[in-house]
Design a protein around this motif. Structure first.
Motif, PDB file in Angstrom:
ATOM      1  N   ALA A 147       4.877  -9.768 -11.504  1.00 41.57           N
ATOM      2  CA  ALA A 147       6.285  -9.957 -11.145  1.00 41.57           C
ATOM      3  C   ALA A 147       6.559 -11.410 -10.761  1.00 41.57           C
ATOM      4  CB  ALA A 147       6.658  -9.018 -10.002  1.00 41.57           C
ATOM      5  N   LYS A 148       5.624 -12.013 -10.047  1.00 41.86           N
ATOM      6  CA  LYS A 148       5.755 -13.414  -9.636  1.00 41.86           C
ATOM      7  C   LYS A 148       5.789 -14.336 -10.851  1.00 41.86           C
ATOM      8  CE  LYS A 148       3.100 -16.881  -7.087  1.00 41.86           C
ATOM      9  NZ  LYS A 148       1.855 -17.113  -6.339  1.00 41.86           N
ATOM     10  N   LYS A 149       4.865 -14.125 -11.784  1.00 39.27           N
ATOM     11  CA  LYS A 149       4.825 -14.951 -12.997  1.00 39.27           C
ATOM     12  C   LYS A 149       6.102 -14.795 -13.817  1.00 39.27           C
ATOM     13  CE  LYS A 149      -0.180 -15.221 -13.523  1.00 39.27           C
ATOM     14  NZ  LYS A 149      -1.346 -14.826 -14.309  1.00 39.27           N
ATOM     15  N   LYS A 150       6.608 -13.572 -13.922  1.00 39.35           N
ATOM     16  CA  LYS A 150       7.841 -13.316 -14.669  1.00 39.35           C
ATOM     17  C   LYS A 150       9.017 -14.044 -14.010  1.00 39.35           C
ATOM     18  CE  LYS A 150      10.809  -9.561 -16.259  1.00 39.35           C
ATOM     19  NZ  LYS A 150      11.052  -8.111 -16.240  1.00 39.35           N
ATOM     20  N   SER A 151       9.078 -13.994 -12.678  1.00 40.49           N
ATOM     21  CA  SER A 151      10.155 -14.650 -11.944  1.00 40.49           C
ATOM     22  C   SER A 151      10.090 -16.162 -12.109  1.00 40.49           C
ATOM     23  CB  SER A 151      10.069 -14.266 -10.461  1.00 40.49           C
ATOM     24  OG  SER A 151      11.090 -14.887  -9.735  1.00 40.49           O
ATOM     25  N   ILE A 152       8.897 -16.723 -12.012  1.00 40.63           N
ATOM     26  CA  ILE A 152       8.737 -18.176 -12.173  1.00 40.63           C
ATOM     27  C   ILE A 152       9.090 -18.598 -13.593  1.00 40.63           C
ATOM     28  CG2 ILE A 152       7.031 -20.055 -12.250  1.00 40.63           C
ATOM     29  CD1 ILE A 152       5.694 -18.702  -9.803  1.00 40.63           C
ATOM     30  N   ALA A 153       8.676 -17.801 -14.586  1.00 44.08           N
ATOM     31  CA  ALA A 153       8.997 -18.131 -15.979  1.00 44.08           C
ATOM     32  C   ALA A 153      10.505 -18.104 -16.211  1.00 44.08           C
ATOM     33  CB  ALA A 153       8.287 -17.164 -16.920  1.00 44.08           C
ATOM     34  N   GLU A 190       0.832  -1.203   0.000  1.00 42.12           N
ATOM     35  CA  GLU A 190       0.000   0.000   0.000  1.00 42.12           C
ATOM     36  C   GLU A 190       0.872   1.262   0.000  1.00 42.12           C
ATOM     37  OE1 GLU A 190      -3.130   2.214   2.969  1.00 42.12           O
ATOM     38  OE2 GLU A 190      -3.142   0.023   2.928  1.00 42.12           O
ATOM     39  N   ALA A 191       1.903   1.268   0.836  1.00 45.57           N
ATOM     40  CA  ALA A 191       2.794   2.427   0.919  1.00 45.57           C
ATOM     41  C   ALA A 191       3.558   2.642  -0.391  1.00 45.57           C
ATOM     42  CB  ALA A 191       3.768   2.258   2.084  1.00 45.57           C
ATOM     43  N   MET A 192       3.870   1.551  -1.086  1.00 42.11           N
ATOM     44  CA  MET A 192       4.595   1.637  -2.359  1.00 42.11           C
ATOM     45  C   MET A 192       3.651   1.823  -3.549  1.00 42.11           C
ATOM     46  SD  MET A 192       7.901   1.373  -1.833  1.00 42.11           S
ATOM     47  CE  MET A 192       8.456   0.966  -3.474  1.00 42.11           C
ATOM     48  N   GLU A 193       2.351   1.835  -3.260  1.00 41.98           N
ATOM     49  CA  GLU A 193       1.324   1.968  -4.294  1.00 41.98           C
ATOM     50  C   GLU A 193       1.425   0.861  -5.341  1.00 41.98           C
ATOM     51  OE1 GLU A 193       1.508   6.002  -5.744  1.00 41.98           O
ATOM     52  OE2 GLU A 193       0.837   6.818  -3.825  1.00 41.98           O
ATOM     53  N   LEU A 194       1.634  -0.356  -4.845  1.00 47.28           N
ATOM     54  CA  LEU A 194       1.673  -1.543  -5.698  1.00 47.28           C
ATOM     55  C   LEU A 194       0.370  -2.315  -5.510  1.00 47.28           C
ATOM     56  CD1 LEU A 194       5.304  -2.730  -4.974  1.00 47.28           C
ATOM     57  CD2 LEU A 194       4.434  -1.952  -7.178  1.00 47.28           C
ATOM     58  N   THR A 195      -0.112  -2.901  -6.582  1.00 44.88           N
ATOM     59  CA  THR A 195      -1.353  -3.662  -6.519  1.00 44.88           C
ATOM     60  C   THR A 195      -1.055  -5.162  -6.508  1.00 44.88           C
ATOM     61  OG1 THR A 195      -1.587  -3.841  -8.923  1.00 44.88           O
ATOM     62  CG2 THR A 195      -2.530  -1.862  -7.867  1.00 44.88           C
TER      63      THR A 195
END
Length: 121
Positions: A88-94, A76-81
């Motif tokens: 980002a998770k999917k990119k890292s796993i790929a 929330e503080a970083m304004e990330l959804t």
């Protein structure tokens, strides 16, 4: 009255719980965003450490819950959804895979591996 100095970010209800016990406390609202983010980073470390020493399913669940509260506030503080994180998770796993194969590396002759570069920075 002996004072115990915590000098750390605390959950919203902690001061009220202390006062309900008849004790005094001093808190202030962190209005500086960078200071708040830095304290959240410390909380992430604190909660991760507590999780790493948890042994039972019950305490693991409790510590993951505590960690997720900090993560939610950090996002929330970083304004990330949640969508930003899922991408980002999917990119890292790929790119690197997951941990489902339970692979434990003992050595490699490839000195240029990405994780090693990050650790040296």
């Amino acid at each position: 009255m002996e004072k115990i100095y915590y000098i750390k970010l605390v959950r919203d209800n902690v001061p009220d719980k202390i006062r309900a016990l008849g004790a005094e406390t001093e808190v202030y609202e962190m209005v500086n965003d960078e200071e708040y983010l830095q304290e959240l980073r410390k909380k992430l470390q604190e909660e991760s450490l507590e999780l790493s020493t948890s042994m039972s399913k019950k305490t693991v669940a409790e510590e993951i819950g505590d960690l997720m509260i900090v993560v939610d506030n950090f996002l929330e503080a970083m304004e990330l959804t949640a969508e930003d994180i899922e991408q980002a998770k999917k990119k890292s796993i790929a790119s690197k895979g997951s941990f489902s194969k339970r692979l434990f590396m003992t050595w490699s002759s490839d000195s240029g591996y990405e994780a090693r570069k990050k650790a040296q920075q």
